[in-house]
Enzyme design. Structure first.
Site, PDB file in Angstrom:
ATOM      1  N   GLU A  32      50.106  63.367  24.977  1.00  0.00           N
ATOM      2  CA  GLU A  32      50.396  63.592  26.525  1.00  0.00           C
ATOM      3  C   GLU A  32      49.702  64.905  26.507  1.00  0.00           C
ATOM      4  O   GLU A  32      49.391  65.110  27.990  1.00  0.00           O
ATOM      5  CB  GLU A  32      52.056  63.847  26.597  1.00  0.00           C
ATOM      6  CG  GLU A  32      52.607  62.459  26.309  1.00  0.00           C
ATOM      7  CD  GLU A  32      52.275  61.501  27.329  1.00  0.00           C
ATOM      8  OE1 GLU A  32      51.835  61.745  28.578  1.00  0.00           O
ATOM      9  OE2 GLU A  32      52.538  60.312  27.204  1.00  0.00           O
ATOM     10  N   TYR A 110      57.349  66.545  33.215  1.00  0.00           N
ATOM     11  CA  TYR A 110      56.782  65.400  32.592  1.00  0.00           C
ATOM     12  C   TYR A 110      56.544  64.946  31.320  1.00  0.00           C
ATOM     13  O   TYR A 110      57.018  63.923  30.627  1.00  0.00           O
ATOM     14  CB  TYR A 110      55.375  65.039  33.316  1.00  0.00           C
ATOM     15  CG  TYR A 110      54.506  63.901  32.727  1.00  0.00           C
ATOM     16  CD1 TYR A 110      54.925  62.706  32.831  1.00  0.00           C
ATOM     17  CD2 TYR A 110      53.671  64.127  31.883  1.00  0.00           C
ATOM     18  CE1 TYR A 110      54.374  61.442  31.962  1.00  0.00           C
ATOM     19  CE2 TYR A 110      53.095  63.124  31.264  1.00  0.00           C
ATOM     20  CZ  TYR A 110      53.430  61.762  31.350  1.00  0.00           C
ATOM     21  OH  TYR A 110      52.638  61.045  30.664  1.00  0.00           O
ATOM     22  N   ASP A 128      54.291  61.121  36.361  1.00  0.00           N
ATOM     23  CA  ASP A 128      53.047  61.698  36.284  1.00  0.00           C
ATOM     24  C   ASP A 128      52.244  61.375  37.468  1.00  0.00           C
ATOM     25  O   ASP A 128      52.867  60.835  38.487  1.00  0.00           O
ATOM     26  CB  ASP A 128      52.166  61.360  34.974  1.00  0.00           C
ATOM     27  CG  ASP A 128      51.604  59.876  35.219  1.00  0.00           C
ATOM     28  OD1 ASP A 128      52.230  59.290  35.868  1.00  0.00           O
ATOM     29  OD2 ASP A 128      50.933  59.411  34.187  1.00  0.00           O
TER      30      ASP A 128
END
Length: 334
Positions: A32, A110, A128
């Protein structure tokens, strides 16, 4: 109905990415963080390389920052690696809840939601840029606030479904079908539910960002054994490069160093909200220097050194007869 349509589509069409189905929170976190401001195809080789060298959070925390930045080199946005390393130094293990994750350095809402939902199954929506676009079109929202988006996303999260899979399904839809320009509406599983269909340019309203231009100078000092490199501060913390300063300071810097720089051209480097226009200069330096390939360099410095390549390789530049034997750090300009 909506949830079933999206999950059926996702299970049939999801890209086979290396982190798909991953439950290790550290590996999810690495993926991520890499995917922030980096395209998926570009992130994949760095994901493999980073985990090969730092397979666990403990291994990352035991490494030096310079080594971490060296492995990260090329992925860009080095502050992400700096925050990852800082987190690894502070944490033995990653916490299991969104509330605890979001308090860690470098983890925004997020990323914390992505790790909490994918690794630990917490029912928290991850929003996102791709999900923002899907939701804005689905609910015909021109400029939804982050809070509004989180509420919309949380309200869509179905009961009895793996929240990590659901979050990935929404992200995948935005990445491959609900595109910023020319979305593939006929192929979209949510087309029957989409209130903004046919008005892709309106939802969401494009964000206008003012890009400022900054004019700088880079001074490539060629010594007996290489180039003078210094540890950078400001926008490139922990990385190395040649002296970089406002273009108007060139004369004072050259005088303080006792060098006569010559122009080598110009490079342009784009950051998120800023464009750097860098005039590159080169000069022979009364010192040793080092090989740039041995240090972690930002992309900008790689561009600068490529621009200076002909100067560095010029015949006769190598061995300077009066170079000091142990190297001299250039003094700072007054």
């Amino acid at each position: 109905m909506l949830a079933e349509a999206l999950l059926l589509w996702y299970r049939a069409h999801a890209r086979p990415l290396p982190w798909r189905g991953e439950k290790d929170p550290y590996r999810i976190l690495v993926s991520e963080v890499l995917l922030q401001q980096t395209r998926t195809a570009q992130a994949i080789p760095y994901y493999h390389r980073f985990l090969e060298r730092f397979p666990t959070l403990k291994a990352l925390g035991e490494a030096s920052l310079e080594e971490v930045l060296r492995v990260w080199q090329g992925a860009g946005y080095y502050r992400r690696a700096l925050y990852l390393h800082r987190l690894a130094r502070q944490q033995g293990d990653l916490p299991r809840t969104y509330a605890a994750l979001v308090r860690l350095p470098g983890l925004g809402p997020y990323t914390a939601a992505a790790v909490a939902s994918m690794a630990f199954g917490e029912r928290v929506a991850a929003v996102d840029g791709n999900v923002r676009r899907v939701l804005a079109r689905l609910f015909a929202q021109e400029d939804p606030s982050p809070k509004e988006l989180r509420l919309l996303a949380q309200g869509l999260l179905p009961q009895g479904v793996d929240p990590g899979e659901w979050n990935q399904a929404l992200m995948e839809l935005g990445a491959t079908v609900c595109l910023p320009k020319a979305p593939l509406c006929p192929s979209c599983p949510l087309a029957p539910f989409c209130q903004g269909q046919g008005e892709a340019a309106r939802y969401p309203r494009p964000r206008r960002r003012r890009v400022l231009e900054e004019r700088l100078a880079a001074l490539v000092l060629r010594g007996r054994k290489g180039v003078y490199l210094e540890r950078l501060e400001g926008r490139f913390p922990g990385l190395y490069g040649v002296p970089l300063f406002p273009e108007g300071e060139l004369e004072a810097r050259a005088k303080a160093l006792g060098v006569e720089p010559r122009p080598l051209g110009q490079v342009v480097h784009a950051l998120t909200h800023r464009r750097l226009r860098v005039a590159v200069y080169g000069a022979l330096w009364d010192g040793e220097g080092e090989e740039p390939g041995q240090k972690p360099l930002p992309k900008l410095m790689e561009k600068v050194l490529r621009q200076a390549q002909a100067f560095l390789a010029h015949e006769g530049v190598g061995a300077l007869p009066d170079a000091k034997p142990h190297g001299v750090k250039p003094p700072k300009a007054p």
